[in-house]
Scaffold this motif. Structure first.
Motif, PDB file in Angstrom:
ATOM      1  N   VAL A   6      12.059   6.707 -23.367  1.00 56.66           N
ATOM      2  CA  VAL A   6      12.830   5.660 -24.053  1.00 56.66           C
ATOM      3  C   VAL A   6      11.947   4.586 -24.701  1.00 56.66           C
ATOM      4  O   VAL A   6      12.160   3.392 -24.518  1.00 56.66           O
ATOM      5  N   GLY A   7      10.944   5.018 -25.450  1.00 52.45           N
ATOM      6  CA  GLY A   7      10.082   4.086 -26.166  1.00 52.45           C
ATOM      7  C   GLY A   7       8.877   3.586 -25.385  1.00 52.45           C
ATOM      8  O   GLY A   7       8.084   2.812 -25.903  1.00 52.45           O
ATOM      9  N   PHE A   8       8.715   4.020 -24.153  1.00 52.70           N
ATOM     10  CA  PHE A   8       7.593   3.607 -23.317  1.00 52.70           C
ATOM     11  C   PHE A   8       6.641   4.786 -23.101  1.00 52.70           C
ATOM     12  O   PHE A   8       7.072   5.923 -22.979  1.00 52.70           O
ATOM     13  N   CYS A   9       5.349   4.469 -23.010  1.00 49.72           N
ATOM     14  CA  CYS A   9       4.324   5.446 -22.630  1.00 49.72           C
ATOM     15  C   CYS A   9       4.001   5.230 -21.166  1.00 49.72           C
ATOM     16  O   CYS A   9       3.921   4.100 -20.710  1.00 49.72           O
ATOM     17  N   LYS A  10       3.792   6.309 -20.453  1.00 47.41           N
ATOM     18  CA  LYS A  10       3.417   6.200 -19.046  1.00 47.41           C
ATOM     19  C   LYS A  10       1.899   6.279 -18.922  1.00 47.41           C
ATOM     20  O   LYS A  10       1.278   7.194 -19.469  1.00 47.41           O
ATOM     21  N   SER A  11       1.322   5.345 -18.198  1.00 50.85           N
ATOM     22  CA  SER A  11      -0.105   5.438 -17.894  1.00 50.85           C
ATOM     23  C   SER A  11      -0.291   6.549 -16.850  1.00 50.85           C
ATOM     24  O   SER A  11       0.657   6.964 -16.175  1.00 50.85           O
ATOM     25  N   GLU A  12      -1.513   7.017 -16.715  1.00 51.86           N
ATOM     26  CA  GLU A  12      -1.804   8.049 -15.724  1.00 51.86           C
ATOM     27  C   GLU A  12      -1.488   7.531 -14.320  1.00 51.86           C
ATOM     28  O   GLU A  12      -0.927   8.250 -13.493  1.00 51.86           O
ATOM     29  N   HIS A  13      -1.827   6.282 -14.072  1.00 55.17           N
ATOM     30  CA  HIS A  13      -1.541   5.665 -12.773  1.00 55.17           C
ATOM     31  C   HIS A  13      -0.034   5.619 -12.519  1.00 55.17           C
ATOM     32  O   HIS A  13       0.426   5.946 -11.423  1.00 55.17           O
ATOM     33  N   PHE A  14       0.727   5.218 -13.537  1.00 55.44           N
ATOM     34  CA  PHE A  14       2.177   5.153 -13.382  1.00 55.44           C
ATOM     35  C   PHE A  14       2.748   6.536 -13.063  1.00 55.44           C
ATOM     36  O   PHE A  14       3.605   6.667 -12.181  1.00 55.44           O
ATOM     37  N   THR A  15       2.289   7.546 -13.769  1.00 60.13           N
ATOM     38  CA  THR A  15       2.795   8.902 -13.556  1.00 60.13           C
ATOM     39  C   THR A  15       2.550   9.347 -12.120  1.00 60.13           C
ATOM     40  O   THR A  15       3.430   9.938 -11.483  1.00 60.13           O
ATOM     41  N   VAL A  31      17.227   2.818 -16.072  1.00 63.15           N
ATOM     42  CA  VAL A  31      16.735   1.461 -15.831  1.00 63.15           C
ATOM     43  C   VAL A  31      16.116   0.860 -17.092  1.00 63.15           C
ATOM     44  O   VAL A  31      16.301  -0.324 -17.385  1.00 63.15           O
ATOM     45  N   LEU A  32      15.401   1.662 -17.857  1.00 67.13           N
ATOM     46  CA  LEU A  32      14.637   1.151 -18.995  1.00 67.13           C
ATOM     47  C   LEU A  32      15.402   1.134 -20.314  1.00 67.13           C
ATOM     48  O   LEU A  32      14.900   0.597 -21.299  1.00 67.13           O
ATOM     49  N   LYS A  33      16.606   1.675 -20.348  1.00 66.07           N
ATOM     50  CA  LYS A  33      17.308   1.834 -21.631  1.00 66.07           C
ATOM     51  C   LYS A  33      17.568   0.517 -22.359  1.00 66.07           C
ATOM     52  O   LYS A  33      17.630   0.506 -23.582  1.00 66.07           O
ATOM     53  N   ASN A  34      17.691  -0.592 -21.659  1.00 68.26           N
ATOM     54  CA  ASN A  34      17.960  -1.880 -22.308  1.00 68.26           C
ATOM     55  C   ASN A  34      16.780  -2.852 -22.234  1.00 68.26           C
ATOM     56  O   ASN A  34      16.951  -4.042 -22.457  1.00 68.26           O
ATOM     57  N   VAL A  35      15.597  -2.342 -21.938  1.00 72.58           N
ATOM     58  CA  VAL A  35      14.403  -3.182 -21.838  1.00 72.58           C
ATOM     59  C   VAL A  35      13.636  -3.092 -23.153  1.00 72.58           C
ATOM     60  O   VAL A  35      13.405  -2.002 -23.661  1.00 72.58           O
ATOM     61  N   GLU A  36      13.241  -4.242 -23.678  1.00 72.16           N
ATOM     62  CA  GLU A  36      12.470  -4.265 -24.920  1.00 72.16           C
ATOM     63  C   GLU A  36      11.075  -3.703 -24.678  1.00 72.16           C
ATOM     64  O   GLU A  36      10.455  -3.980 -23.658  1.00 72.16           O
ATOM     65  N   THR A  37      10.579  -2.952 -25.659  1.00 72.33           N
ATOM     66  CA  THR A  37       9.277  -2.307 -25.501  1.00 72.33           C
ATOM     67  C   THR A  37       8.112  -3.213 -25.864  1.00 72.33           C
ATOM     68  O   THR A  37       6.974  -2.887 -25.593  1.00 72.33           O
TER      69      THR A  37
END
Length: 95
Positions: A6-15, A31-37
């Motif tokens: 949804v417009g966000f990239c995951k860092s390796e740590h996050f994954t 959770v992220l659908k309404n969060v600004e990128t």
């Protein structure tokens, strides 16, 4: 698990943390659908109530660290016990 969500990239740590904490992409999308990128240095806090409604049986809040459009890390913690040493921190709470 995908690297973009949804417009966000995951860092390796996050994954890795997402896998370790058994958080599905479906939950993150909700959770992220309404969060600004384009938000800098943001800590997204997802309430226990929201997690319970998504059938996640954890008696803590979900914290997701976001910087611009990158998901940095995620962890479960009691909101009352969380103390941030970074004074320049934006907070976004989903209840």
């Amino acid at each position: 698990m995908r690297n973009h969500l949804v417009g966000f990239c995951k860092s390796e740590h996050f994954t890795y943390r997402q896998w370790d904490r058994k958080i599905s992409d479906k939950v993150l999308t909700y959770v992220l659908k309404n969060v600004e990128t384009n938000k800098c240095n943001t800590l997204l806090i997802v309430s226990r109530k929201v997690l319970k409604n998504m059938n996640i049986k954890v008696n803590k809040e979900l914290f997701i660290k976001i910087d611009n459009n990158t998901l940095i890390t995620c962890f479960y913690c009691d909101f009352q016990k969380y103390k941030c040493s970074n004074k320049i921190q934006n907070y976004l709470i989903i209840q």
